[in-house]
Motif scaffolding. Sequence first.
Motif, PDB file in Angstrom:
ATOM      1  N   GLY A 135       3.227 -12.321   0.245  1.00  0.00           N
ATOM      2  CA  GLY A 135       4.178 -11.945  -0.786  1.00  0.00           C
ATOM      3  C   GLY A 135       3.503 -11.487  -2.062  1.00  0.00           C
ATOM      4  O   GLY A 135       2.379 -10.959  -2.043  1.00  0.00           O
ATOM      5  N   LYS A 136       4.172 -11.727  -3.199  1.00  0.00           N
ATOM      6  CA  LYS A 136       3.641 -11.287  -4.495  1.00  0.00           C
ATOM      7  C   LYS A 136       2.266 -11.862  -4.780  1.00  0.00           C
ATOM      8  O   LYS A 136       1.410 -11.188  -5.364  1.00  0.00           O
ATOM      9  CB  LYS A 136       4.608 -11.714  -5.605  1.00  0.00           C
ATOM     10  CG  LYS A 136       5.970 -11.052  -5.555  1.00  0.00           C
ATOM     11  CD  LYS A 136       6.865 -11.579  -6.675  1.00  0.00           C
ATOM     12  CE  LYS A 136       8.262 -10.979  -6.616  1.00  0.00           C
ATOM     13  NZ  LYS A 136       9.158 -11.546  -7.655  1.00  0.00           N
ATOM     14  N   ALA A 137       2.040 -13.110  -4.369  1.00  0.00           N
ATOM     15  CA  ALA A 137       0.749 -13.756  -4.620  1.00  0.00           C
ATOM     16  C   ALA A 137      -0.394 -13.053  -3.904  1.00  0.00           C
ATOM     17  O   ALA A 137      -1.563 -13.222  -4.260  1.00  0.00           O
ATOM     18  CB  ALA A 137       0.809 -15.228  -4.198  1.00  0.00           C
ATOM     19  N   ALA A 141       4.295  -5.721  -2.769  1.00  0.00           N
ATOM     20  CA  ALA A 141       5.377  -5.287  -3.658  1.00  0.00           C
ATOM     21  C   ALA A 141       6.361  -4.440  -2.863  1.00  0.00           C
ATOM     22  O   ALA A 141       6.020  -3.894  -1.807  1.00  0.00           O
ATOM     23  CB  ALA A 141       4.806  -4.483  -4.825  1.00  0.00           C
ATOM     24  N   PRO A 142       7.597  -4.319  -3.343  1.00  0.00           N
ATOM     25  CA  PRO A 142       8.572  -3.472  -2.646  1.00  0.00           C
ATOM     26  C   PRO A 142       8.090  -2.028  -2.528  1.00  0.00           C
ATOM     27  O   PRO A 142       7.304  -1.546  -3.340  1.00  0.00           O
ATOM     28  CB  PRO A 142       9.820  -3.581  -3.537  1.00  0.00           C
ATOM     29  CG  PRO A 142       9.667  -4.887  -4.244  1.00  0.00           C
ATOM     30  CD  PRO A 142       8.199  -5.039  -4.484  1.00  0.00           C
ATOM     31  N   VAL A 158      12.105  -6.623   0.321  1.00  0.00           N
ATOM     32  CA  VAL A 158      12.275  -7.731  -0.613  1.00  0.00           C
ATOM     33  C   VAL A 158      11.025  -8.605  -0.574  1.00  0.00           C
ATOM     34  O   VAL A 158      10.474  -8.858   0.508  1.00  0.00           O
ATOM     35  CB  VAL A 158      13.521  -8.576  -0.255  1.00  0.00           C
ATOM     36  CG1 VAL A 158      13.692  -9.721  -1.240  1.00  0.00           C
ATOM     37  CG2 VAL A 158      14.766  -7.704  -0.232  1.00  0.00           C
ATOM     38  N   VAL A 159      10.582  -9.093  -1.751  1.00  0.00           N
ATOM     39  CA  VAL A 159       9.344  -9.869  -1.838  1.00  0.00           C
ATOM     40  C   VAL A 159       9.577 -11.144  -2.640  1.00  0.00           C
ATOM     41  O   VAL A 159      10.204 -11.124  -3.699  1.00  0.00           O
ATOM     42  CB  VAL A 159       8.215  -9.050  -2.495  1.00  0.00           C
ATOM     43  CG1 VAL A 159       6.915  -9.843  -2.521  1.00  0.00           C
ATOM     44  CG2 VAL A 159       8.009  -7.737  -1.760  1.00  0.00           C
ATOM     45  N   TYR A 163       6.305 -14.649   0.770  1.00  0.00           N
ATOM     46  CA  TYR A 163       6.904 -13.976   1.923  1.00  0.00           C
ATOM     47  C   TYR A 163       7.443 -12.614   1.500  1.00  0.00           C
ATOM     48  O   TYR A 163       7.687 -12.357   0.319  1.00  0.00           O
ATOM     49  CB  TYR A 163       8.045 -14.816   2.521  1.00  0.00           C
ATOM     50  CG  TYR A 163       7.576 -16.104   3.148  1.00  0.00           C
ATOM     51  CD1 TYR A 163       7.128 -16.141   4.465  1.00  0.00           C
ATOM     52  CD2 TYR A 163       7.559 -17.284   2.413  1.00  0.00           C
ATOM     53  CE1 TYR A 163       6.691 -17.331   5.038  1.00  0.00           C
ATOM     54  CE2 TYR A 163       7.123 -18.471   2.969  1.00  0.00           C
ATOM     55  CZ  TYR A 163       6.685 -18.486   4.285  1.00  0.00           C
ATOM     56  OH  TYR A 163       6.240 -19.660   4.841  1.00  0.00           O
ATOM     57  N   ALA A 164       7.619 -11.751   2.509  1.00  0.00           N
ATOM     58  CA  ALA A 164       8.212 -10.440   2.255  1.00  0.00           C
ATOM     59  C   ALA A 164       9.065 -10.041   3.451  1.00  0.00           C
ATOM     60  O   ALA A 164       8.744 -10.387   4.595  1.00  0.00           O
ATOM     61  CB  ALA A 164       7.119  -9.396   2.010  1.00  0.00           C
ATOM     62  N   VAL A 165      10.157  -9.327   3.175  1.00  0.00           N
ATOM     63  CA  VAL A 165      11.043  -8.825   4.225  1.00  0.00           C
ATOM     64  C   VAL A 165      10.830  -7.310   4.346  1.00  0.00           C
ATOM     65  O   VAL A 165      10.815  -6.590   3.347  1.00  0.00           O
ATOM     66  CB  VAL A 165      12.519  -9.129   3.914  1.00  0.00           C
ATOM     67  CG1 VAL A 165      13.430  -8.481   4.961  1.00  0.00           C
ATOM     68  CG2 VAL A 165      12.761 -10.635   3.875  1.00  0.00           C
ATOM     69  N   ILE A 166      10.668  -6.867   5.595  1.00  0.00           N
ATOM     70  CA  ILE A 166      10.388  -5.460   5.871  1.00  0.00           C
ATOM     71  C   ILE A 166      11.631  -4.786   6.441  1.00  0.00           C
ATOM     72  O   ILE A 166      12.306  -5.335   7.322  1.00  0.00           O
ATOM     73  CB  ILE A 166       9.231  -5.330   6.882  1.00  0.00           C
ATOM     74  CG1 ILE A 166       7.954  -5.928   6.283  1.00  0.00           C
ATOM     75  CG2 ILE A 166       9.004  -3.881   7.281  1.00  0.00           C
ATOM     76  CD1 ILE A 166       6.849  -6.113   7.296  1.00  0.00           C
TER      77      ILE A 166
END
Length: 284
Positions: A135-137, A141-142, A158-159, A163-166
Amino acid sequence: MRKLLDFLIRKRHWFLFLLLEIVSLVLVYRSNAYQRNILFSSGNVITGKIASVTGAVNTYLSLRDINKDLMERNGLLEMELLRVQDQMDGLLADTVAFRGFTPDSTEVFDFDFISAEVVSNSISSQFNYITINKGKADGIAPDMGVVSSKGVVGIVSVVSDHYAVILPVLNPKFRLSCKVLRSNNFGSLTWNGRDPRMADLEELPRHVVFQKGDTVVTSGYSAIFPSGIRVGTIAAHKKQRDDNFYTLEVLLATDFTSLQHVRIINNKRQKEQIEVEQEAKRND
């Protein structure tokens, strides 16, 4: 303590038997070279088998780290290939314009990548999504492009911190500018909502020459994906309502049913490119 003493007294004959057996084996081992060699050989066989099993277990447990390392190395090679391809395209263009010019080999390539693992994936819904463990860490980024070792996967939507969603190819909201490698003509890739193995490349000019099996790659006409990343191969074609265009059925290179590892592409100049393009639209 009393119970322990009672147990030892009751079983004293067995303990005496074991003690005598051990003493007998020690005497045989020390006094007879033949028996000593047999025991030594047997011990080596047992030790070897234990070591073999232990080594196999350790190797299996380390496969995860080995696979991760291979994925990262493969990603580096792919980025290097794209960098060389970018330099060759620039060299070809400059050679046509002016044969005496040589591009600067020290120019920094605009793209690098971040490896991640898939923790959630759907392929049977109308609107599918993929979740990864970065994720951001980790610098995600989107609007970053996502690829697998075989081809395009989707775009980061979404981030959170970890975690991030693709938004994957298998989602009707996803659209991507692609081209047929043979002709360099480009169209728009979108999912038909039915088969997780197939997508449609729309708005391809009718004059384009192509064959079944031709490779489809990213066009590079966006700030998300560099040019030349594999998308799939042409499986069939059909006419659109407008007879001036074709729609190609593309067999996707990425197998979404077994997707475990992905790489997120970071365009170092993405923000600058988007800002310039938005500024140009505002001035229209």
